[in-house]
Design a protein around this motif. Structure first.
Motif, PDB file in Angstrom:
ATOM      1  N   ARG A   1      72.570  85.611 151.647  1.00 35.87           N
ATOM      2  CA  ARG A   1      73.687  86.050 150.809  1.00 35.87           C
ATOM      3  C   ARG A   1      73.833  87.572 150.787  1.00 35.87           C
ATOM      4  O   ARG A   1      74.883  88.105 151.092  1.00 35.87           O
ATOM      5  N   TYR A   2      72.783  88.270 150.389  1.00 33.65           N
ATOM      6  CA  TYR A   2      72.866  89.727 150.421  1.00 33.65           C
ATOM      7  C   TYR A   2      71.461  90.312 150.505  1.00 33.65           C
ATOM      8  O   TYR A   2      70.458  89.610 150.337  1.00 33.65           O
ATOM      9  N   MET A   3      71.408  91.611 150.747  1.00 30.66           N
ATOM     10  CA  MET A   3      70.134  92.279 151.040  1.00 30.66           C
ATOM     11  C   MET A   3      70.123  93.652 150.392  1.00 30.66           C
ATOM     12  O   MET A   3      71.152  94.319 150.273  1.00 30.66           O
ATOM     13  N   THR A   4      68.934  94.091 149.959  1.00 29.77           N
ATOM     14  CA  THR A   4      68.793  95.425 149.391  1.00 29.77           C
ATOM     15  C   THR A   4      67.386  95.946 149.693  1.00 29.77           C
ATOM     16  O   THR A   4      66.476  95.160 149.997  1.00 29.77           O
ATOM     17  N   GLN A   5      67.226  97.263 149.628  1.00 26.64           N
ATOM     18  CA  GLN A   5      65.901  97.854 149.825  1.00 26.64           C
ATOM     19  C   GLN A   5      65.248  98.044 148.470  1.00 26.64           C
ATOM     20  O   GLN A   5      65.775  98.738 147.597  1.00 26.64           O
ATOM     21  N   ALA A   6      64.106  97.428 148.269  1.00 24.63           N
ATOM     22  CA  ALA A   6      63.428  97.465 146.975  1.00 24.63           C
ATOM     23  C   ALA A   6      62.498  98.653 146.838  1.00 24.63           C
ATOM     24  O   ALA A   6      62.260  99.133 145.725  1.00 24.63           O
ATOM     25  N   LYS A   7      61.933  99.161 147.953  1.00 23.85           N
ATOM     26  CA  LYS A   7      60.962 100.248 147.857  1.00 23.85           C
ATOM     27  C   LYS A   7      60.866 100.988 149.182  1.00 23.85           C
ATOM     28  O   LYS A   7      61.395 100.540 150.208  1.00 23.85           O
ATOM     29  N   THR A   8      60.166 102.114 149.129  1.00 24.63           N
ATOM     30  CA  THR A   8      59.787 102.853 150.330  1.00 24.63           C
ATOM     31  C   THR A   8      58.266 102.993 150.334  1.00 24.63           C
ATOM     32  O   THR A   8      57.583 102.520 149.444  1.00 24.63           O
ATOM     33  N   ARG A   9      57.740 103.633 151.376  1.00 19.75           N
ATOM     34  CA  ARG A   9      56.314 103.959 151.463  1.00 19.75           C
ATOM     35  C   ARG A   9      55.418 102.727 151.390  1.00 19.75           C
ATOM     36  O   ARG A   9      54.605 102.648 150.468  1.00 19.75           O
ATOM     37  N   PRO A  10      55.515 101.736 152.289  1.00 19.00           N
ATOM     38  CA  PRO A  10      56.440 101.602 153.410  1.00 19.00           C
ATOM     39  C   PRO A  10      57.755 100.960 152.971  1.00 19.00           C
ATOM     40  O   PRO A  10      57.850 100.423 151.859  1.00 19.00           O
ATOM     41  N   PRO A  11      58.768 100.965 153.859  1.00 20.14           N
ATOM     42  CA  PRO A  11      60.051 100.360 153.502  1.00 20.14           C
ATOM     43  C   PRO A  11      59.903  98.873 153.207  1.00 20.14           C
ATOM     44  O   PRO A  11      59.322  98.124 153.989  1.00 20.14           O
ATOM     45  N   GLY A  12      60.434  98.461 152.057  1.00 24.89           N
ATOM     46  CA  GLY A  12      60.390  97.055 151.663  1.00 24.89           C
ATOM     47  C   GLY A  12      61.782  96.549 151.344  1.00 24.89           C
ATOM     48  O   GLY A  12      62.539  97.203 150.619  1.00 24.89           O
ATOM     49  N   PHE A  13      62.154  95.408 151.894  1.00 26.81           N
ATOM     50  CA  PHE A  13      63.505  94.863 151.750  1.00 26.81           C
ATOM     51  C   PHE A  13      63.441  93.467 151.146  1.00 26.81           C
ATOM     52  O   PHE A  13      62.476  92.722 151.377  1.00 26.81           O
ATOM     53  N   VAL A  14      64.477  93.126 150.376  1.00 23.43           N
ATOM     54  CA  VAL A  14      64.588  91.811 149.747  1.00 23.43           C
ATOM     55  C   VAL A  14      65.891  91.169 150.211  1.00 23.43           C
ATOM     56  O   VAL A  14      66.954  91.795 150.141  1.00 23.43           O
ATOM     57  N   VAL A  15      65.804  89.934 150.686  1.00 26.03           N
ATOM     58  CA  VAL A  15      66.977  89.163 151.107  1.00 26.03           C
ATOM     59  C   VAL A  15      67.117  87.965 150.169  1.00 26.03           C
ATOM     60  O   VAL A  15      66.181  87.159 150.044  1.00 26.03           O
ATOM     61  N   MET A  16      68.247  87.859 149.505  1.00 22.26           N
ATOM     62  CA  MET A  16      68.528  86.714 148.657  1.00 22.26           C
ATOM     63  C   MET A  16      69.120  85.605 149.513  1.00 22.26           C
ATOM     64  O   MET A  16      70.092  85.839 150.251  1.00 22.26           O
ATOM     65  N   CYS A  17      68.535  84.423 149.463  1.00 22.85           N
ATOM     66  CA  CYS A  17      68.973  83.336 150.333  1.00 22.85           C
ATOM     67  C   CYS A  17      68.660  81.994 149.696  1.00 22.85           C
ATOM     68  O   CYS A  17      67.969  81.925 148.658  1.00 22.85           O
ATOM     69  N   SER A  18      69.164  80.953 150.306  1.00 26.14           N
ATOM     70  CA  SER A  18      68.825  79.591 149.884  1.00 26.14           C
ATOM     71  C   SER A  18      67.665  79.078 150.718  1.00 26.14           C
ATOM     72  O   SER A  18      67.531  79.417 151.892  1.00 26.14           O
ATOM     73  N   HIS A  19      66.802  78.293 150.121  1.00 15.96           N
ATOM     74  CA  HIS A  19      65.642  77.685 150.788  1.00 15.96           C
ATOM     75  C   HIS A  19      64.766  78.719 151.523  1.00 15.96           C
ATOM     76  O   HIS A  19      64.507  78.584 152.727  1.00 15.96           O
TER      77      HIS A  19
END
Length: 478
Positions: free
Chosen positions: A404-422
């Motif tokens: 559905r959508y994606m955002t960067q939650a943190k740095t050092r190191p880069p961390g990303f969160v993807v909202m999705c189904s299942h």
């Protein structure tokens, strides 16, 4: 200029124990085995309201040749020359040894000021040793116990006159300068000086870690030699490397776990692992003659799992004949053996001659910059749409996974969160597809990337809730 105190004495008299007590941390390795400390270790000490720099030294040996003991003694003598005061430690329980008398004479000639302390002096069993210490001719010995903290008040009183003299000297020699201030009348903080870049140099024994750091410093600050496993403590040194403030950690060589049997070596490896956890950039130093052995791969993988930016440096490059052929083979091996660090900098250096140090510094700065990189949510979601269109996620059991959508939650190191189904049904191969795409699209080679999938339900949050009746609705409208 603050007061500098060097703690000196023969092996196993309690120098490192006292160092740890003065700095308030267990920085130096301590063991019953004599000769644990080999390098000079500096720390910011605190004793009451007194602040000073303390130097832990190797045990004074009578060797003066180029043996390991002789090189350790030269480092200790260097600390004596640079210190304002030397604290000479003797063991009150064993009494004076012939070496104590020899070194007392050396300190009387070389040191500016000497304070004599009889350590392990708790209890009546140490009385004879304290009295015997008078024979050294260095004045009244302080009766202390580094292990239990006894005698610290007497040490404070002995150091105070020297601290006052150092403070007065600083006031006389300090230049008068105009300090720039901002609109609020406060001096702006110097970028990087209060928080230098943390760099840990790790690798197998005898890879040349201490030699490399000495070449960066421009002086023989760390003990080096042909013997493997010289370094035991993780020594940190703060430097200004080509305009960039850095704190560099020299760590003990890490052998295979099965070969590490002695307690002291286990302590040394643990100290090095702790330095990796505190570092921002980890330089994995390899030997050009035997690169990418199993232990090298484990060390690099450890740094990646800890989430540190990684730079791979190939040392002893000056000994290679066919450099271009060897470099091509090294790059291919690196891509094959460490796919999780694909794109990380690989630099060839010579710690002996200093060749390649400028490239190493540039690689460290770039790795640190990528490690701190942040990408806007709008760019990430445009990228995610393109990735899904090019390669849609699978449909386990006929149910397609919707990203559905994606955002960067943190740095050092880069961390990303993807909202999705299942998210629990997403295969690992598709995660790697997204991580590799992030590296290429946003120029993040080599740095660890953390990708987390979270569930977002399709259900209507209001479904099943009872509708308010007319009376409740009228009450709400009032």
């Amino acid at each position: 200029m603050t007061l500098t105190l060097a703690i000196v004495g023969r092996p196993n008299v309690g120098k490192s124990t006292l160092f740890n007590r003065l700095v308030g941390k267990r920085l130096a390795l301590v063991d019953d085995q004599p000769g644990v400390t080999r390098d000079l270790r500096e720390g910011e000490a605190r004793l009451g309201d007194l602040r000073f720099t303390v130097i832990d030294t190797a045990g004074l040996e009578e060797a003066t040749d180029e043996s390991l003991e002789g090189r350790m003694r030269k480092l200790t003598e260097r600390a004596v020359d640079m210190a304002d005061v030397c604290l000479f430690i003797v063991d009150a329980r064993t009494g004076l040894a012939p070496a104590d008398r020899v070194f007392a004479e050396i300190l009387r000639r070389r040191a500016s000021h000497v304070i004599l302390a009889a350590n392990k002096a708790e209890g009546a069993a140490a009385d004879a040793g304290v009295i015997e210490a008078w024979e050294l001719g260095l004045g009244e010995p302080l009766r202390i116990s580094a292990e239990h903290g006894e005698g610290m008040t007497d040490l404070y009183a002995a150091l105070m006159p020297f601290a006052d003299a150092a403070e007065a000297k600083t006031a006389e020699t300090a230049p008068v300068t105009d300090v720039a201030v901002d609109e609020d009348g406060e001096a702006p903080a110097l970028p990087g000086n209060d928080k230098p870049l943390q760099v840990a140099v790790v690798g197998r024994p005898n890879a040349g870690k201490s030699t490399l750091i000495n070449k960066i410093l421009g002086e023989d600050r760390l003990l080096t030699g042909p013997e493997a496993g010289i370094t035991r403590d993780a020594i940190s040194l703060q430097i200004d490397w080509a305009g960039t403030p850095m704190r560099i950690f020299d760590t003990a060589g890490m052998r295979k776990k099965a070969k590490v049997q002695e307690k002291l070596e286990k302590m040394s490896v643990s100290d090095g692992l702790r330095a990796v956890k505190f570092a921002e950039v980890v330089v994995v130093l390899l030997d050009a003659a035997i690169p990418f052995e199993q232990q090298d791969l484990r060390i690099a993988d450890l740094a990646e799992r800890e989430g540190r930016a990684v730079v791979v440096a190939i040392n002893k490059w000056d000994l290679e004949d066919e450099k271009s052929v060897k470099l091509k083979a090294l790059r291919e091996a690196f891509e094959h053996l460490l796919p999780q660090l694909r794109g990380a900098p690989l630099v060839t250096v010579s710690a002996k001659t200093g060749r390649g140090l400028d490239r190493l510094q540039a690689a460290i700065l770039k790795a640190h910059d990528v490690w701190n990189r942040r990408v806007s949510t709008a760019r990430l979601n445009r990228w995610l749409t393109g990735m899904v269109e090019a390669h849609p996620p699978p449909a386990p059991q006929g149910k397609r996974i919707k990203l559905r959508y994606m955002t960067q939650a943190k740095t050092r190191p880069p961390g990303f969160v993807v909202m999705c189904s299942h998210p629990e049904k997403m295969p690992e191969s598709y995660n790697r597809y997204l991580v590799n795409g992030l590296r290429e699209a946003f120029d993040m080679p080599g740095t660890p990337i953390r990708l987390t999938l979270r569930s977002q339900s399709d259900k209507n949050p209001y479904k099943g809730r009872k509708k308010p009746g007319p009376s409740k609705l009228r009450k709400h409208l009032k």
